[in-house]
Design a protein around this motif. Structure first.
Motif, short mmCIF file in Angstrom:
data_model
loop_
_atom_site.label_atom_id
_atom_site.label_comp_id
_atom_site.label_asym_id
_atom_site.label_seq_id
_atom_site.Cartn_x
_atom_site.Cartn_y
_atom_site.Cartn_z
N SER A 194 99.13 -35.54 32.41
CA SER A 194 98.89 -34.75 31.19
C SER A 194 99.05 -35.61 29.95
O SER A 194 98.29 -35.48 28.98
CB SER A 194 99.81 -33.54 31.14
OG SER A 194 101.17 -33.92 31.04
N ALA A 195 100.04 -36.51 29.94
CA ALA A 195 100.24 -37.38 28.78
C ALA A 195 99.05 -38.32 28.58
O ALA A 195 98.62 -38.57 27.45
CB ALA A 195 101.53 -38.17 28.94
N ARG A 213 95.96 -37.73 29.45
CA ARG A 213 94.82 -36.94 28.95
C ARG A 213 95.00 -36.60 27.47
O ARG A 213 94.05 -36.68 26.69
CB ARG A 213 94.65 -35.68 29.80
CG ARG A 213 94.09 -35.98 31.18
CD ARG A 213 94.11 -34.77 32.12
NE ARG A 213 93.56 -35.11 33.42
CZ ARG A 213 92.32 -34.80 33.83
NH1 ARG A 213 91.52 -34.13 33.02
NH2 ARG A 213 91.89 -35.15 35.02
N TYR A 214 96.21 -36.20 27.09
CA TYR A 214 96.48 -35.98 25.67
C TYR A 214 96.19 -37.27 24.88
O TYR A 214 95.56 -37.24 23.82
CB TYR A 214 97.95 -35.61 25.46
CG TYR A 214 98.27 -34.15 25.50
CD1 TYR A 214 97.91 -33.30 24.45
CD2 TYR A 214 98.96 -33.61 26.57
CE1 TYR A 214 98.23 -31.95 24.49
CE2 TYR A 214 99.29 -32.26 26.61
CZ TYR A 214 98.92 -31.44 25.58
OH TYR A 214 99.23 -30.10 25.61
N GLY A 215 96.67 -38.37 25.42
CA GLY A 215 96.62 -39.62 24.68
C GLY A 215 95.23 -40.17 24.49
O GLY A 215 94.88 -40.66 23.41
N ARG A 258 92.31 -38.59 24.43
CA ARG A 258 91.57 -37.76 23.48
C ARG A 258 92.05 -38.03 22.04
O ARG A 258 91.24 -38.19 21.12
CB ARG A 258 91.74 -36.28 23.83
CG ARG A 258 90.97 -35.33 22.94
CD ARG A 258 91.01 -33.92 23.49
NE ARG A 258 92.37 -33.41 23.63
CZ ARG A 258 92.96 -33.18 24.79
NH1 ARG A 258 92.34 -33.43 25.95
NH2 ARG A 258 94.20 -32.71 24.84
N MET A 259 93.36 -38.11 21.86
CA MET A 259 93.93 -38.36 20.54
C MET A 259 93.54 -39.74 20.02
O MET A 259 93.16 -39.90 18.85
CB MET A 259 95.45 -38.22 20.61
CG MET A 259 96.19 -38.42 19.28
SD MET A 259 96.39 -40.14 18.72
CE MET A 259 97.18 -40.89 20.14
N VAL A 285 99.32 -33.21 18.10
CA VAL A 285 99.09 -33.53 19.51
C VAL A 285 100.40 -33.88 20.20
O VAL A 285 100.67 -33.44 21.33
CB VAL A 285 98.08 -34.68 19.66
CG1 VAL A 285 98.01 -35.17 21.10
CG2 VAL A 285 96.70 -34.24 19.18
N ARG A 338 102.45 -30.79 20.86
CA ARG A 338 101.92 -30.04 22.00
C ARG A 338 102.25 -30.75 23.32
O ARG A 338 102.57 -30.11 24.32
CB ARG A 338 100.40 -29.86 21.85
CG ARG A 338 100.01 -28.95 20.70
CD ARG A 338 98.50 -28.91 20.50
NE ARG A 338 98.13 -28.13 19.34
CZ ARG A 338 97.95 -26.83 19.34
NH1 ARG A 338 98.12 -26.14 20.47
NH2 ARG A 338 97.62 -26.18 18.24
N ASN A 339 102.16 -32.06 23.31
CA ASN A 339 102.51 -32.85 24.49
C ASN A 339 103.98 -32.63 24.87
O ASN A 339 104.32 -32.53 26.06
CB ASN A 339 102.24 -34.32 24.19
CG ASN A 339 102.30 -35.24 25.40
OD1 ASN A 339 101.94 -36.42 25.31
ND2 ASN A 339 102.75 -34.77 26.54
N GLU A 389 104.74 -29.80 27.24
CA GLU A 389 104.31 -29.90 28.64
C GLU A 389 105.51 -30.13 29.56
O GLU A 389 106.49 -30.79 29.17
CB GLU A 389 103.30 -31.05 28.80
CG GLU A 389 101.98 -30.83 28.12
CD GLU A 389 101.11 -29.83 28.85
OE1 GLU A 389 101.25 -29.70 30.09
OE2 GLU A 389 100.29 -29.16 28.17
#
Length: 268
Positions: free
Chosen positions: A214-215, A217-219, A221-222, A241, A244-245, A248
């Protein structure tokens, strides 16, 4: 490594081979006798796979490689000359741009594994991947100018990897740079002996797989979105972001594991 044809409608599925193993999907361009030139069929196969990978939650990393002695020699010039119309060329370059942007839009890291030459749109392909590892014998160029065609679309990706003056020199001279220069200029991450190429890519993919999905995927995109913002907006966006991370489960687990001096057990 066992491979199978990638499924792509209206395209020769033998042009792109797919292997999935432990969260790593390897896509192998398979036109070795044409130096893996980006024909319409190969572009269609790549686009189909990119679209499928974008919604696959089991994918953690993508490796883009090629069969034969070259990574990719750019567009298929013979095919391009067979349909000399403005509408055809506009659509061809639109399709190519869609593939390049699709690689960057994937929620997981994409590693280019490069041997031989990567020229014109092939160099663009390397520049469009998030990471790149090359054999130390690999060479890179944007050589369209040699045939009277400025590499305009490759320039978009190239100029986002290397400095403006270095990119422009490559574009107007068509001169090759070697793998060591490509590392120094920021086009690729690592250059290794060709015999070590497979192992180095596996190790890089393994490093990615060891981190929170998940980190990552967040990263990803950001990372690309904030590059298009001014400084203040980038910090506002990145802060949101990151907050929100933090919500998780993996972030809670990772921090607890660090404080408890144990390995994390990622949930996503």
């Amino acid at each position: 490594m066992a491979v199978e044809p990638a499924s792509a409608p209206s395209a020769d599925t033998s042009l792109l081979l797919r292997n999935a193993e432990n969260g790593v999907v390897t896509l192998r361009m398979n036109r070795p006798s044409q130096f893996n030139a980006l024909s319409e069929g190969l572009l269609a196969a790549l686009q189909h796979e990119i679209d499928a990978l974008a919604s696959d939650p089991d994918v953690r990393c993508v490796v883009l490689e090629s069969a034969g002695r070259a990574f990719c020699a750019g567009h298929d010039l013979r095919e391009m000359r067979s349909q000399p119309s403005l509408d055809y060329y506009r659509e061809l370059f639109r399709k190519c741009g869609s593939v390049m942007q699709g690689l960057q839009a994937l929620p997981v890291p994409v590693i280019a594994k490069v041997q031989g030459i990567a020229t014109a749109a092939g160099c663009q392909l390397v520049a469009s991947c998030d990471l790149a590892v090359a054999a130390d014998t690999a060479r890179f160029a944007v050589s369209g100018i040699n045939v009277g065609l400025f590499c305009s679309t490759p320039a978009v990706a190239l100029s986002r990897n290397v400095s403006a003056k270095r990119a422009f020199e490559m574009l107007v001279t068509a001169k090759f740079i070697d793998a060591a220069q490509a590392v120094d200029w920021g086009l690729i991450n690592h250059a290794v002996p060709e015999s070590d190429l497979d192992a180095r890519v596996r190790a890089l993919a393994g490093d990615i797989l060891s981190k929170s999905p998940s980190a990552i995927r967040y990263g990803k995109r950001m990372f690309y979105k904030q590059r298009q913002m001014d400084l203040a907006d980038a910090y506002d966006y990145a802060g949101d972001v990151m907050a929100r991370n933090m919500m998780e489960a993996d972030a809670s687990e990772g921090i607890d594991a660090f404080l408890q001096k144990r390995a994390p057990r990622w949930q996503s």
